[in-house]
Design a protein around this motif. Structure first.
Motif, PDB file in Angstrom:
ATOM      1  N   VAL A   1       0.802  -1.336  -0.014  1.00 24.47           N
ATOM      2  CA  VAL A   1      -0.071   0.128   0.009  1.00 24.47           C
ATOM      3  C   VAL A   1       0.853   1.268   0.071  1.00 24.47           C
ATOM      4  O   VAL A   1       0.660   2.148  -0.742  1.00 24.47           O
ATOM      5  CB  VAL A   1      -0.930  -0.177   1.169  1.00 24.47           C
ATOM      6  N   GLN A   2       2.026   1.224   0.695  1.00 23.77           N
ATOM      7  CA  GLN A   2       2.930   2.458   1.066  1.00 23.77           C
ATOM      8  C   GLN A   2       3.595   2.603  -0.571  1.00 23.77           C
ATOM      9  O   GLN A   2       3.598   3.832  -1.032  1.00 23.77           O
ATOM     10  CB  GLN A   2       3.685   2.331   1.995  1.00 23.77           C
TER      11      GLN A   2
ATOM     12  N   TYR B   1      -3.837  -0.739  -7.850  1.00 24.52           N
ATOM     13  CA  TYR B   1      -4.461   0.186  -7.206  1.00 24.52           C
ATOM     14  C   TYR B   1      -5.157  -0.312  -5.692  1.00 24.52           C
ATOM     15  O   TYR B   1      -5.253  -1.593  -6.001  1.00 24.52           O
ATOM     16  CB  TYR B   1      -5.618   0.674  -7.988  1.00 24.52           C
ATOM     17  N   ILE B   2      -4.988   0.575  -4.828  1.00 24.83           N
ATOM     18  CA  ILE B   2      -5.444  -0.024  -3.585  1.00 24.83           C
ATOM     19  C   ILE B   2      -6.884   0.576  -3.514  1.00 24.83           C
ATOM     20  O   ILE B   2      -7.171   1.945  -3.509  1.00 24.83           O
ATOM     21  CB  ILE B   2      -4.637   0.711  -2.443  1.00 24.83           C
ATOM     22  N   THR B   3      -7.857  -0.317  -3.208  1.00 32.98           N
ATOM     23  CA  THR B   3      -9.315   0.094  -3.025  1.00 32.98           C
ATOM     24  C   THR B   3      -9.551   0.826  -1.660  1.00 32.98           C
ATOM     25  O   THR B   3      -8.793   0.922  -0.894  1.00 32.98           O
ATOM     26  CB  THR B   3     -10.305  -1.300  -2.888  1.00 32.98           C
TER      27      THR B   3
ATOM     28  N   GLU C   1      -8.414   1.130   4.423  1.00 39.62           N
ATOM     29  CA  GLU C   1      -8.869   0.950   5.712  1.00 39.62           C
ATOM     30  C   GLU C   1      -8.143  -0.229   6.464  1.00 39.62           C
ATOM     31  O   GLU C   1      -7.803  -0.040   7.506  1.00 39.62           O
ATOM     32  CB  GLU C   1     -10.372   0.914   5.688  1.00 39.62           C
ATOM     33  N   ILE C   2      -7.839  -1.345   5.596  1.00 34.86           N
ATOM     34  CA  ILE C   2      -7.285  -2.509   6.230  1.00 34.86           C
ATOM     35  C   ILE C   2      -5.935  -2.000   6.479  1.00 34.86           C
ATOM     36  O   ILE C   2      -5.284  -2.758   7.336  1.00 34.86           O
ATOM     37  CB  ILE C   2      -7.460  -3.684   5.320  1.00 34.86           C
ATOM     38  N   ALA C   3      -5.289  -1.434   5.356  1.00 37.01           N
ATOM     39  CA  ALA C   3      -3.803  -1.051   5.629  1.00 37.01           C
ATOM     40  C   ALA C   3      -3.738  -0.193   7.033  1.00 37.01           C
ATOM     41  O   ALA C   3      -2.726  -0.226   7.648  1.00 37.01           O
ATOM     42  CB  ALA C   3      -3.392  -0.144   4.473  1.00 37.01           C
ATOM     43  N   GLU C   4      -4.606   0.818   7.206  1.00 34.33           N
ATOM     44  CA  GLU C   4      -4.513   1.878   8.206  1.00 34.33           C
ATOM     45  C   GLU C   4      -4.693   0.792   9.475  1.00 34.33           C
ATOM     46  O   GLU C   4      -3.972   0.959  10.553  1.00 34.33           O
ATOM     47  CB  GLU C   4      -5.695   2.600   8.294  1.00 34.33           C
ATOM     48  N   ALA C   5      -5.571  -0.089   9.608  1.00 33.76           N
ATOM     49  CA  ALA C   5      -5.807  -1.043  10.816  1.00 33.76           C
ATOM     50  C   ALA C   5      -4.481  -1.938  10.863  1.00 33.76           C
ATOM     51  O   ALA C   5      -4.046  -2.169  12.126  1.00 33.76           O
ATOM     52  CB  ALA C   5      -6.937  -2.009  10.664  1.00 33.76           C
TER      53      ALA C   5
END
Length: 307
Positions: free
Chosen positions: A15-16, A58-60, A65-69
């Protein structure tokens, strides 16, 4: 669900970077290994985390939201590890250093033993050009910055690590004719420059200005590695720091052009903001450098004395 911390780390890095390839490079994994773990992680969700259009990932919205968690979970795990080590009386925390791009050939040797001795220290090292290094330092975003040319601001303190020697370098396949003056030679050959903002470029331009040398044909490349490959291919000559071409000299891919005005000498220095309140980790690192830097230079960089 059965996801692992490793899968969380891999997904967060994808994601990053928005790239499986870049994530693999930064995690020191193979691209297939990252792809497999990414797929295994995705298989545990009914909603897509990523989408691939063409060759770009591409990140959905759900994926973000999952990446933030995931980031929160990983930070909590780090906190647990820090608390455990701190309870045992070990040094814990982050060491943040910004390094000019050529400094990547130097800085790891001044970090290895310290990191080995302090398992609870997390290293965050950003390798970029000089302008961004100084910006990070001035914004107090890092503990230290590694530079070969001190910034004009007087608001820094420093510890010198190693002399930086720069030479005129070209492909070993080129038969370089001697006899002309340095000025005549440099005004007759194609010169490869680093990008604006690079400390090496700043040193080169000062040398040319001080010696009233007009470079007639120039190329500009944005990384030390790109310059080296261009030199090996015979595209021209460049002024380069010795520490960045050790392997190429050893493999006889590059040669140092013997001119009396070289080497140009500067100093690799670790700098920090004057009056900065050092953390326990950064203070310990400074103490380590004051104690061990001479031994590191002797054991890791003695080879440079032959040039």
């Amino acid at each position: 669900m059965n996801y692992t911390l490793n899968q969380l780390r891999i997904f967060l890095k994808v994601v990053q970077t928005e790239s499986v390839t870049k994530a693999a490079e930064e995690l020191f994994l193979t691209q297939p290994a990252v792809s497999i773990q990414l797929k295994n992680f995705q298989d545990q969700f009914d909603i897509a985390l990523t989408e691939v259009v063409g060759r770009k990932i591409y990140i959905t919205d759900f994926g973000r939201e999952i990446a933030e968690a995931a980031e929160n979970i990983i930070n909590q795990v780090h906190a647990i590890n820090y608390k455990t080590l701190a309870y045992k009386g070990q040094l814990t925390g982050k060491l943040k250093i910004s390094v000019v791009s050529t400094g990547k050939y130097l800085m790891p040797y001044f970090l290895s033993e310290f990191m080995s001795e302090n398992k609870g220290v997390e290293l965050l090292m950003d390798v970029t050009n000089k302008s961004r290094v100084i910006e990070s330092l001035e914004n107090n975003a890092v503990d230290f910055a590694l530079v070969s040319i001190l910034p004009p601001t007087p608001n820094v303190e420093k510890i010198d690590l190693l002399q930086n020697k720069l030479y005129l370098v070209g492909s070993s396949k080129i038969n370089f004719e001697q006899g002309s003056s340095t000025k005549e030679i440099l005004e007759s050959i194609p010169i490869i420059f680093r990008e604006k903002g690079s400390g090496t470029r700043q040193t080169m331009e000062k040398f040319f200005t001080d010696n009233k040398i007009s470079v007639l044909k120039r190329l500009e490349l944005t990384s030390n590695e790109a310059v080296k490959h261009a030199l090996i291919a015979g595209l021209g000559f460049s002024i380069m720091p010795l520490i960045g071409i050790k392997n190429e000299l050893h493999n006889k891919e590059l040669q140092i052009i013997p001119l009396k005005e070289f080497p140009i000498k500067t100093t690799w220095s670790l700098i920090w903001l004057k009056g900065k309140n050092q953390t326990l980790v950064s203070a310990a690192y400074l103490e380590f450098l004051n104690r061990e830097r001479a031994n590191i230079v002797q054991s890791k960089f003695i080879w440079s004395e032959q040039y």
